[in-house]
Design a protein around this motif. Structure first.
Motif, PDB file in Angstrom:
ATOM      1  N   SER A  72       1.068  11.098  -4.804  1.00  0.00           N
ATOM      2  CA  SER A  72       0.782  12.211  -3.628  1.00  0.00           C
ATOM      3  C   SER A  72       2.039  12.631  -3.137  1.00  0.00           C
ATOM      4  O   SER A  72       2.112  13.921  -2.819  1.00  0.00           O
ATOM      5  N   LYS A  73       3.183  11.870  -3.410  1.00  0.00           N
ATOM      6  CA  LYS A  73       4.561  12.566  -2.880  1.00  0.00           C
ATOM      7  C   LYS A  73       5.027  13.667  -3.875  1.00  0.00           C
ATOM      8  O   LYS A  73       5.536  14.725  -3.471  1.00  0.00           O
TER       9      LYS A  73
ATOM     10  N   ASN B  62      -0.138   6.801  -3.767  1.00  0.00           N
ATOM     11  CA  ASN B  62       0.594   7.115  -2.690  1.00  0.00           C
ATOM     12  C   ASN B  62       1.883   7.760  -3.520  1.00  0.00           C
ATOM     13  O   ASN B  62       2.474   8.722  -2.791  1.00  0.00           O
TER      14      ASN B  62
ATOM     15  N   GLN C  67       0.860  -1.173   0.026  1.00  0.00           N
ATOM     16  CA  GLN C  67       0.170  -0.013  -0.199  1.00  0.00           C
ATOM     17  C   GLN C  67       0.991   1.269   0.146  1.00  0.00           C
ATOM     18  O   GLN C  67       0.421   2.309  -0.716  1.00  0.00           O
ATOM     19  N   GLU C  68       2.012   1.069   0.807  1.00  0.00           N
ATOM     20  CA  GLU C  68       2.725   2.509   0.893  1.00  0.00           C
ATOM     21  C   GLU C  68       3.602   2.592  -0.634  1.00  0.00           C
ATOM     22  O   GLU C  68       3.970   3.805  -0.912  1.00  0.00           O
ATOM     23  N   ASN C  69       3.473   1.655  -1.272  1.00  0.00           N
ATOM     24  CA  ASN C  69       4.166   1.689  -2.717  1.00  0.00           C
ATOM     25  C   ASN C  69       2.963   1.668  -3.763  1.00  0.00           C
ATOM     26  O   ASN C  69       3.306   1.471  -4.966  1.00  0.00           O
ATOM     27  N   SER C  70       1.572   2.018  -3.428  1.00  0.00           N
ATOM     28  CA  SER C  70       0.641   2.105  -4.364  1.00  0.00           C
ATOM     29  C   SER C  70       0.879   3.242  -5.379  1.00  0.00           C
ATOM     30  O   SER C  70       1.457   4.487  -4.815  1.00  0.00           O
TER      31      SER C  70
ATOM     32  N   ASN D 140      -8.197   8.862   1.553  1.00  0.00           N
ATOM     33  CA  ASN D 140      -7.927   9.463   0.297  1.00  0.00           C
ATOM     34  C   ASN D 140      -7.758   8.358  -0.620  1.00  0.00           C
ATOM     35  O   ASN D 140      -7.960   8.744  -1.967  1.00  0.00           O
ATOM     36  N   ASN D 141      -7.536   7.046  -0.410  1.00  0.00           N
ATOM     37  CA  ASN D 141      -7.367   6.057  -1.321  1.00  0.00           C
ATOM     38  C   ASN D 141      -8.815   5.149  -1.071  1.00  0.00           C
ATOM     39  O   ASN D 141      -8.736   4.346   0.063  1.00  0.00           O
TER      40      ASN D 141
ATOM     41  N   PHE E 199      -2.111  12.584   2.089  1.00  0.00           N
ATOM     42  CA  PHE E 199      -2.512  11.347   1.671  1.00  0.00           C
ATOM     43  C   PHE E 199      -2.862  10.237   2.527  1.00  0.00           C
ATOM     44  O   PHE E 199      -1.781   9.493   2.812  1.00  0.00           O
ATOM     45  N   THR E 200      -4.099   9.909   2.791  1.00  0.00           N
ATOM     46  CA  THR E 200      -4.088   8.841   3.986  1.00  0.00           C
ATOM     47  C   THR E 200      -4.740   7.566   3.273  1.00  0.00           C
ATOM     48  O   THR E 200      -5.473   7.518   2.472  1.00  0.00           O
ATOM     49  N   GLN E 201      -4.322   6.301   3.620  1.00  0.00           N
ATOM     50  CA  GLN E 201      -4.699   5.197   3.100  1.00  0.00           C
ATOM     51  C   GLN E 201      -5.122   4.127   4.252  1.00  0.00           C
ATOM     52  O   GLN E 201      -4.688   4.072   5.379  1.00  0.00           O
TER      53      GLN E 201
END
Length: 498
Positions: free
Chosen positions: A74-75, A71, A65-68, A148-149, A85-87
C-alpha cells in the motif's frame, strides 16, 4: 633504491597519462517516472490468511501487522493514486488473543542466544526477571468491519466463503460485519478497485502437516478447494477490480518441518547394549523375524518381500550421538496379524520430517520411558514420506487450478509463491545484498515459528507482487525503483516492544 624510484616515476607518469574520460564519474542514473499502467490502486483490499495479516513468530501483533506485505504494498500504491490502507490492528504486541477473557492464542515467540531455541515471550521475560505485558486483544469485542486487510490467520479456502465463520475464528470475530457474514462478502463490501488474494489453500494442507498427518485436521479435497477459489475470484472481480493471486508453496520446505533431525538421540555403549538386548528391542526384533518366517512358510509371501518388511521394522541402537528415533508408522503394511502398534514401529530415516514442537518432546522422560526411544513417537510428531506425498499431491492440484484462472483471466496476475519459497529453502534469495534463506532463526526469511515470514521476508514478498503487477498491468514499480528495501525491515522483533 634507484629501482624503487624508477618504478614510482613510471607509476606517476601512467596516472597523468590516463585518458581524461577515465576520471569522469558516471552520471547519476535517472529512473523513469512511476506509472500505474492499467491498474487502479485507489482502493486496495487484501484477502487471505496468516501471511496476508502479517502473522509471524507464532502470533499476530501491532508491529507485525504494520510490516504485513499488503501494508508494504500500500505504501508503493500510495505513490500512484492508492488510498488509505486500514488494518484491524491488535491491541498490543504480545501476539496473543483472548475470548471471553481466556487465552486462545498465547504469546509470540522470541529468541535470545543465551536460551536455546525460540521461546514464548512470557517465559522469556520471566526467566530474565522482566515484567510480562498482559494480553489485551479481545476477540469478542467488535472493532467494525471497514478495513482494507482481511487476512484471517488459520483460514482455509472454504472458510473465507462460509457464513458464520466468525464463531470459529477469533481473528475474524473482531471484524465480521454480522454473525452470519462471510470474509469474502465483507471484503467485497469495501468496493475494491484492486485486490490481492494470497496463500489461499495454504492452511488447507498446513493443518494436516502440523498435526503430523494424524487425521485430526484433514486435507481439503480438490473439489471443495476449486469451488471456493472460483467463488473468491468471481466475487473479487465482480466490480471490475484487477488483482494478484499467489499459488501454494510446498510447505514441507519450511523450517517447521526441516529443523528437527531424525537422529538426535545420544547413547553411550551401555545404554545402546541394553536397548538391543532381549530385555528391550532384541525381543521385539526376534518376534518380527519369527512372524515373517511363519508367513514365508505358510503363505505366498516371498522371502525377498519378507526381508524388506523386516528391515523396515528392525530397531537397533549404537554408541553414538546420532541414533534415529523410534516412531509409529501406520503406513507399514500389516502382514502379520500381530498387535497393530508392534507392526507399525520403526526407526526414522532422513526421509521423515518432524514438526518443530517435537524438539521439546523427543528425549523427555514419560511414564513408560524416554519418548522417541523406549516409547515410539505418535503420528502427530512426524510426517512420513507417504503423508508428505499426500500434501504434495493436494498442493499440485490447488496450484493447477490457480494457474488456470490466472492464465485465462486478464484481470488476474500470478505470484509464484511456491517457487519463491522453494528457492529460499534451497539456495536462498538475494535481497539488497542479504541472502534470505529458510534456516530457522538465522535465515532471515522465516520467522521463529518456522512457517510465517519475517518482516524482511514480507518485504521481499511485496516486491514479488510488484514484479507480477508490472508484468501483467503495465506499471513500472521495479524499473522506477519504487520497491521495498531490505534495510528498512528487520528479521527479529524485540521482546520489549510496547
Amino acid at each position: 633504491m634507484n629501482i624503487k624510484y624508477i618504478y614510482l616515476f613510471v607509476l606517476i607518469l601512467g596516472f597523468f597519462a590516463c585518458d581524461e574520460d577515465d576520471n569522469i564519474l558516471p552520471e547519476e542514473v535517472i529512473l523513469p517516472e512511476l506509472t500505474a499502467g492499467s491498474a487502479d490502486f485507489s482502493n486496495y483490499v487484501a484477502l487471505g490468511a496468516s501471511f496476508t495479516s502479517g502473522f509471524t513468530d507464532g502470533g499476530l501483533f501491532i508491529a507485525s501487522q504494520e510490516n504485513s506485505f499488503p501494508n508494504i504494498l500500500s505504501k508503493e500504491f500510495s505513490k500512484v493514486g492508492g488510498g488509505a490502507f486500514t488494518q484491524p490492528l491488535m491491541s498490543d504486541n504480545t501476539g496473543g488473543i483472548l475470548v471471553a477473557g481466556s487465552v486462545v492464542s498465547g504469546y509470540r515467540l522470541t529468541f535470545n542466544s543465551d536460551i536455546p531455541g525460540p521461546q514464548s515471550l512470557d517465559a522469556f521475560l520471566t526467566e530474565l526477571g522482566a515484567p510480562v505485558p498482559s494480553i489485551t486483544t479481545e476477540a469478542g469485542i467488535s472493532i467494525g468491519s471497514d478495513f482494507n486487510n482481511f487476512g484471517i490467520p488459520g483460514a482455509k479456502s472454504w472458510h473465507l466463503i462460509t457464513p458464520g465463520y466468525a464463531s470459529l475464528n477469533p481473528y475474524y470475530a473482531r471484524i465480521a460485519s454480522a454473525p452470519t457474514a462471510t470474509v469474502l462478502a465483507d471484503a467485497i463490501a469495501q468496493n475494491p478497485t484492486f485486490f490481492t488474494l494470497s496463500e489461499v489453500g495454504g492452511n488447507d494442507v498446513l493443518g494436516y502437516a502440523t498435526s503430523g498427518g494424524d487425521g485430526s485436521n484433514p486435507i481439503t479435497d480438490s473439489a471443495t478447494f476449486n469451488d471456493a477459489l472460483d467463488a473468491l475470484i468471481t466475487g473479487l472481480t465482480s466490480g471490475g477490480a484487477k488483482g494478484v493471486v499467489t499459488n501454494v508453496p510446498y510447505i514441507t520446505d519450511l523450517p517447521h518441518f526441516t529443523t528437527v533431525p531424525h537422529n538426535p538421540i545420544p547413547l553411550d555403549a551401555a545404554t545402546a547394549e541394553f536397548l538391543n538386548s532381549a530385555a528391550a528391542y532384541g525381543a521385539y526384533n526376534a518376534g518380527i523375524q519369527g512372524a515373517f518366517a511363519f508367513l514365508v512358510a505358510n503363505t505366498p509371501l516371498t522371502q525377498e518381500l519378507a526381508d524388506i518388511e523386516i528391515a523396515k521394522r528392525t530397531i537397533t541402537f549404537e554408541a553414538s550421538e546420532n541414533n534415529a528415533v523410534v516412531i509409529l508408522d501406520e503406513s507399514l503394511t500389516d502382514l502379520t496379524g500381530l498387535n497393530e502398534d508392534l507392526v507399525s514401529m520403526r526407526q526414522a530415516t532422513a526421509e521423515d520430517l518432524f514438526v518443530l514442537p517435537s524438539s521439546a518432546f523427543i528425549g523427555t522422560e514419560g511414564a513408560l520411558g524416554v519418548n522417541g526411544v523406549a516409547v515410539p513417537l505418535a503420528d502427530k510428531w512426524v510426517l512420513t514420506p507417504e503423508e508428505q506425498e499426500e500434501i504434495k499431491e493436494a498442493t499440485d492440484s490447488y496450484n493447477t487450478a490457480i494457474a488456470a484462472i490466472a492464465n485465462t483471466n486478464d484481470a488476474i496476475a500470478l505470484v509464484d509463491l511456491n517457487a519463491i519459497l522453494s528457492e529460499a529453502a534451497s539456495t536462498g534469495i538475494d535481497f539488497d545484498g542479504f541472502n534470505l534463506n529458510a534456516d530457522l532463526v538465522t535465515g532471515g526469511a522465516i520467522g521463529l515459528d518456522g512457517i510465517h515470514l519475517t518482516a524482511r521476508g514480507y518485504a521481499l514478498m511485496a516486491n514479488k507482487f510488484l514484479e507480477a503487477i508490472d508484468a501483467a498491468f503495465g506499471s513500472n514499480f521495479i524499473e522506477s525503483g519504487n520497491i521495498a528495501k531490505a534495510n528498512d525491515y528487520l528479521t527479529n522483533y524485540s521482546p520489549t516492544l510496547q
